[in-house]
Design a protein around this motif. Structure first.
Motif, PDB file in Angstrom:
ATOM      1  N   THR A  91       0.848  -1.191   0.000  1.00 51.06           N
ATOM      2  CA  THR A  91       0.000   0.000   0.000  1.00 51.06           C
ATOM      3  C   THR A  91       0.888   1.246   0.000  1.00 51.06           C
ATOM      4  O   THR A  91       2.004   1.216   0.527  1.00 51.06           O
ATOM      5  N   HIS A  92       0.388   2.307  -0.613  1.00 50.94           N
ATOM      6  CA  HIS A  92       1.172   3.553  -0.690  1.00 50.94           C
ATOM      7  C   HIS A  92       0.352   4.788  -0.359  1.00 50.94           C
ATOM      8  O   HIS A  92       0.866   5.898  -0.476  1.00 50.94           O
ATOM      9  N   SER A  93      -0.913   4.626  -0.020  1.00 49.92           N
ATOM     10  CA  SER A  93      -1.782   5.797   0.170  1.00 49.92           C
ATOM     11  C   SER A  93      -3.030   5.366   0.948  1.00 49.92           C
ATOM     12  O   SER A  93      -3.299   4.167   1.074  1.00 49.92           O
TER      13      SER A  93
ATOM     14  N   GLY B   2       4.648   2.058   2.126  1.00 52.24           N
ATOM     15  CA  GLY B   2       5.840   2.782   1.714  1.00 52.24           C
ATOM     16  C   GLY B   2       5.586   3.625   0.478  1.00 52.24           C
ATOM     17  O   GLY B   2       4.439   3.753   0.066  1.00 52.24           O
ATOM     18  N   PRO B   3       6.591   4.204  -0.183  1.00 53.17           N
ATOM     19  CA  PRO B   3       7.970   4.182   0.290  1.00 53.17           C
ATOM     20  C   PRO B   3       8.133   5.128   1.477  1.00 53.17           C
ATOM     21  O   PRO B   3       7.627   6.244   1.442  1.00 53.17           O
ATOM     22  N   ILE B   4       8.813   4.677   2.515  1.00 50.87           N
ATOM     23  CA  ILE B   4       9.021   5.545   3.679  1.00 50.87           C
ATOM     24  C   ILE B   4      10.012   6.653   3.298  1.00 50.87           C
ATOM     25  O   ILE B   4       9.801   7.818   3.614  1.00 50.87           O
TER      26      ILE B   4
ATOM     27  N   HIS C  57      13.015   7.944   0.033  1.00 46.78           N
ATOM     28  CA  HIS C  57      13.255   7.832  -1.410  1.00 46.78           C
ATOM     29  C   HIS C  57      13.892   6.465  -1.719  1.00 46.78           C
ATOM     30  O   HIS C  57      14.768   6.001  -1.000  1.00 46.78           O
ATOM     31  N   THR C  58      13.441   5.830  -2.773  1.00 44.85           N
ATOM     32  CA  THR C  58      14.032   4.561  -3.190  1.00 44.85           C
ATOM     33  C   THR C  58      14.444   4.619  -4.655  1.00 44.85           C
ATOM     34  O   THR C  58      13.734   5.214  -5.467  1.00 44.85           O
ATOM     35  N   ASN C  59      15.589   3.988  -4.956  1.00 38.52           N
ATOM     36  CA  ASN C  59      16.022   3.886  -6.360  1.00 38.52           C
ATOM     37  C   ASN C  59      15.683   2.515  -6.932  1.00 38.52           C
ATOM     38  O   ASN C  59      15.909   2.247  -8.103  1.00 38.52           O
ATOM     39  N   THR C  60      15.154   1.633  -6.085  1.00 39.17           N
ATOM     40  CA  THR C  60      14.980   0.239  -6.493  1.00 39.17           C
ATOM     41  C   THR C  60      13.771   0.043  -7.391  1.00 39.17           C
ATOM     42  O   THR C  60      13.754  -0.827  -8.246  1.00 39.17           O
ATOM     43  N   LYS C  61      12.740   0.854  -7.180  1.00 37.02           N
ATOM     44  CA  LYS C  61      11.500   0.653  -7.937  1.00 37.02           C
ATOM     45  C   LYS C  61      10.976   2.018  -8.370  1.00 37.02           C
ATOM     46  O   LYS C  61      10.962   2.953  -7.560  1.00 37.02           O
ATOM     47  N   ALA C  62      10.547   2.110  -9.643  1.00 36.12           N
ATOM     48  CA  ALA C  62       9.951   3.368 -10.112  1.00 36.12           C
ATOM     49  C   ALA C  62       8.689   3.612  -9.292  1.00 36.12           C
ATOM     50  O   ALA C  62       7.833   2.737  -9.199  1.00 36.12           O
ATOM     51  N   MET C  63       8.588   4.781  -8.682  1.00 36.58           N
ATOM     52  CA  MET C  63       7.541   5.039  -7.691  1.00 36.58           C
ATOM     53  C   MET C  63       6.722   6.274  -8.038  1.00 36.58           C
ATOM     54  O   MET C  63       7.239   7.386  -8.014  1.00 36.58           O
ATOM     55  N   PRO C  64       5.447   6.130  -8.342  1.00 32.39           N
ATOM     56  CA  PRO C  64       4.626   7.328  -8.553  1.00 32.39           C
ATOM     57  C   PRO C  64       4.277   8.023  -7.232  1.00 32.39           C
ATOM     58  O   PRO C  64       3.686   9.092  -7.228  1.00 32.39           O
TER      59      PRO C  64
ATOM     60  N   ALA D 208       7.169  -1.769   7.064  1.00 30.79           N
ATOM     61  CA  ALA D 208       7.645  -0.552   6.394  1.00 30.79           C
ATOM     62  C   ALA D 208       8.584  -0.948   5.266  1.00 30.79           C
ATOM     63  O   ALA D 208       9.344  -1.909   5.394  1.00 30.79           O
ATOM     64  N   ILE D 209       8.510  -0.207   4.148  1.00 29.96           N
ATOM     65  CA  ILE D 209       9.388  -0.517   3.010  1.00 29.96           C
ATOM     66  C   ILE D 209       9.740   0.763   2.253  1.00 29.96           C
ATOM     67  O   ILE D 209       8.968   1.731   2.260  1.00 29.96           O
ATOM     68  N   GLY D 210      10.881   0.736   1.587  1.00 31.85           N
ATOM     69  CA  GLY D 210      11.258   1.837   0.698  1.00 31.85           C
ATOM     70  C   GLY D 210      12.359   2.717   1.260  1.00 31.85           C
ATOM     71  O   GLY D 210      12.107   3.492   2.182  1.00 31.85           O
ATOM     72  N   GLY D 211      13.561   2.563   0.730  1.00 31.56           N
ATOM     73  CA  GLY D 211      14.667   3.456   1.083  1.00 31.56           C
ATOM     74  C   GLY D 211      15.165   3.303   2.514  1.00 31.56           C
ATOM     75  O   GLY D 211      15.837   4.195   3.039  1.00 31.56           O
ATOM     76  N   ILE D 212      14.840   2.180   3.161  1.00 32.83           N
ATOM     77  CA  ILE D 212      15.284   1.998   4.550  1.00 32.83           C
ATOM     78  C   ILE D 212      16.717   1.445   4.536  1.00 32.83           C
ATOM     79  O   ILE D 212      17.040   0.553   3.737  1.00 32.83           O
ATOM     80  N   ASN D 213      17.569   1.984   5.397  1.00 31.39           N
ATOM     81  CA  ASN D 213      18.973   1.557   5.438  1.00 31.39           C
ATOM     82  C   ASN D 213      19.513   1.693   6.864  1.00 31.39           C
ATOM     83  O   ASN D 213      18.756   2.002   7.792  1.00 31.39           O
TER      84      ASN D 213
ATOM     85  N   ALA E 267      11.077  -4.046   5.735  1.00 31.60           N
ATOM     86  CA  ALA E 267      11.471  -4.694   4.478  1.00 31.60           C
ATOM     87  C   ALA E 267      12.547  -3.870   3.778  1.00 31.60           C
ATOM     88  O   ALA E 267      12.484  -2.642   3.758  1.00 31.60           O
ATOM     89  N   MET E 268      13.504  -4.578   3.215  1.00 29.27           N
ATOM     90  CA  MET E 268      14.611  -3.888   2.545  1.00 29.27           C
ATOM     91  C   MET E 268      15.104  -4.689   1.359  1.00 29.27           C
ATOM     92  O   MET E 268      15.140  -5.923   1.411  1.00 29.27           O
ATOM     93  N   ILE E 269      15.523  -3.970   0.336  1.00 28.33           N
ATOM     94  CA  ILE E 269      16.180  -4.636  -0.797  1.00 28.33           C
ATOM     95  C   ILE E 269      17.627  -4.166  -0.854  1.00 28.33           C
ATOM     96  O   ILE E 269      18.541  -4.859  -0.415  1.00 28.33           O
ATOM     97  N   SER E 270      17.847  -2.944  -1.382  1.00 27.00           N
ATOM     98  CA  SER E 270      19.213  -2.534  -1.720  1.00 27.00           C
ATOM     99  C   SER E 270      20.133  -2.387  -0.515  1.00 27.00           C
ATOM    100  O   SER E 270      21.342  -2.585  -0.642  1.00 27.00           O
TER     101      SER E 270
END
Ligand code: TZP
Ligand code: MG
Length: 490
Positions: free
Chosen positions: A384-386, A404-406, A408-415, A438-443, A459-462
């Motif tokens: 969910t994003h909204s 998310g994205p919580i 900024h993320t470079n992993t997925k194009a995000m509207p 929580a997901i998106g730009g977490i490090n 949740a984290m990818i990069s």
């Protein structure tokens, strides 16, 4: 601060009209301006008099505001006469604001608020509709607009289509009670998409001010750049809170409690395409902790060996046998380590090979057979994003809501713009009965702030797959998400 106008009547008892609108703007952090069309004399028992302002008086208010207090959104409520409707049409045509039109004709007490034969009034109202981004009739007003009775869900859908044909861009017909234990069921459509917006069933009363607050809250949310769908969900939350806390005046009338956005889970509506289907709930999934999202069995092996207990396999490239082999092996491996593995997208393969769960995006909700995933006993997570997307996921009572994205993320194009930890904290409260990821730009630099919100999973990818020393990073993330908040970095 964004500016919204309310063009409406004053309610001397303070519960509805201009007062309700300005309070709603204030509670949603929008600066409110007002154009008063009428001074009504009314109280909880009824309307004693309707004193309309002159066309000149209305025009002068608009002209005073126009230059210096230009609106981003306008809510139009009680207009009272065909002359006032025509005047507003003339004055508002050149103002580039979103317009929400609440076609008020009758007060909650049952008294008329328009000085005209209904039919004549409605003819003029229809000419105003092409200016409206949204029109918000209740069942009675919708019936008056289309000049036909409305009894069933299908009647509502047909009425909405007919109202769109008069020129409004979108319409929400409020206050249906057709099924599912009498939920307050509103139907929205723009002609190409549609949904039902359903809230908790509060006691059946005339909630004085609820229509005004709903349309004002939509206008305020539009002024704050929310989409129409999000604005409807936020407005529904505002009136749900107001009805839950309403003060009764006799048996049938209650005054809506004005206030801000609710943190109470009971005020979160659901968005659904069908109100006839049985509600299902997925098994809950608390204590998710560190939740890496990876795209290969190699990564799954490395993470399981480090003690990671929740993982998502998100394969976007492979197909056919290669895809199935990877998914089957990953499920078997996760089982050996007693870990929860969620399969992204490929729900049929997840069911076939007995995965712990499935993760779906919003677009997947249109195509996946969610009842089949439920019947097979799998867990389900939804992205969910909204507000609209959260309410849409809420219809399925998933095992967790990913939000998310919580950052900024470079992993997925995000509207969607970064939501930030403040919104995450708010969702954490509203979604109290459910797990939140929580997901998106977490490090490693911001994870402590995310954990402090009390979310169940991170949740984290990069931050993992792009780390110089992924093993050290994963150990650090496990430590942080297990409740220790070490101040050091890895
Ligand atoms: N959904 C929302 S943000 C996102 C997804 C799949 C990408 C998260 O990746 P990263 O690298 O942790 O920002
Ligand atoms: Mg997907």
């Amino acid at each position: 601060m964004n500016i919204a106008w309310t063009i409406a009547g004053n309610d001397s008892s303070g519960g509805a009209g201009i007062t309700a609108d300005l309070l709603s703007f204030h509670h949603l952090n929008v600066q409110g301006c007002s154009v008063i069309t009428a001074a009504t004399a009314q109280n909880a028992k009824g309307v004693e008099a309707v004193n309309l302002l002159s066309v000149e008086q209305i025009k002068s208010q608009i002209s005073a505001l126009k230059e210096i207090h230009a609106p981003t959104a306008i809510k139009i409520g009680m207009m009272g006469s065909t002359e006032i409707i025509d005047t507003l049409k003339e004055c508002l045509t050149s103002i580039p604001a979103k317009i929400v039109l609440d076609p008020v004709m009758i007060a909650s007490s049952g008294s008329s608020l328009c000085q005209a034969e209904n039919k004549n009034y409605i003819q003029h109202l229809k000419k105003l509709l092409p200016l409206a981004d949204l029109i918000t009739p209740n069942l009675h007003e919708a019936a008056a607009l289309i000049d036909a009775d409305i009894h069933t869900q299908d009647d509502v859908i047909m009425a909405a289509e007919k109202i769109l044909s008069f020129g409004a861009k979108t319409v929400v017909i409020k206050g249906g009670h057709f099924s599912r234990e009498n939920l307050g069921q509103d139907y929205w459509t723009d002609g190409s998409s549609s949904f039902w917006l359903c809230g908790k069933p509060w006691p059946q009363k005339n909630y004085h001010g609820s229509g005004c607050v709903f349309s004002a809250a939509v206008a305020a949310s539009l002024a704050s750049a929310y989409s129409m769908q999000d604005a409807l969900v936020l407005a529904k939350m505002l009136i749900s809170r107001g009805m839950r806390l309403a003060k009764s005046h006799g048996e049938n009338i209650a005054y809506l409690q004005h206030g801000g956005l609710s943190e109470d889970p009971d005020d979160l509506p659901i968005v659904t395409s069908s109100i006839s289907d049985e509600i299902i709930s997925f098994p809950s999934c608390k204590e998710i902790g560190l939740y890496p999202v990876v795209d290969s069995i190699d990564w799954i092996k490395k993470l399981l060996a480090l003690g990671v207990k929740t993982i998502q396999l998100r394969i976007k490239e492979k197909a056919d046998a290669a895809l199935e082999n990877e998914i089957r092996s990953a499920i078997q491996l996760a089982r050996q380590f007693d870990a929860k593995l969620f399969i992204n997208d490929h729900w049929q393969l997840a069911i076939l090979h007995g995965a712990y769960g499935v993760h779906l995006g919003q677009e997947d909700l249109n195509t996946a057979d969610i009842r089949k995933i439920h019947a097979a006993g799998l867990h389900l997570g939804i992205s969910t994003h909204s507000p609209y997307e959260v309410a849409r996921a809420h219809a399925w009572r998933p095992s967790y809501f990913a939000f998310g994205p919580i950052y900024h993320t470079n992993t997925k194009a995000m509207p969607f713009a970064p939501q930030g930890v403040d919104k995450l904290s708010w969702w954490r409260k509203v979604l109290k009965p459910h797990a939140v990821v929580a997901i998106g730009g977490i490090n490693e630099r911001n994870i402590a702030d995310v954990v402090k919100t009390g979310v169940d999973g991170v949740a984290m990818i990069s931050a993992i797959t792009g780390a110089d020393d992924y093993a050290a990073m994963v150990k650090y993330f496990i430590e942080v998400t297990q409740g220790g908040l070490p101040l050091r970095s890895p």
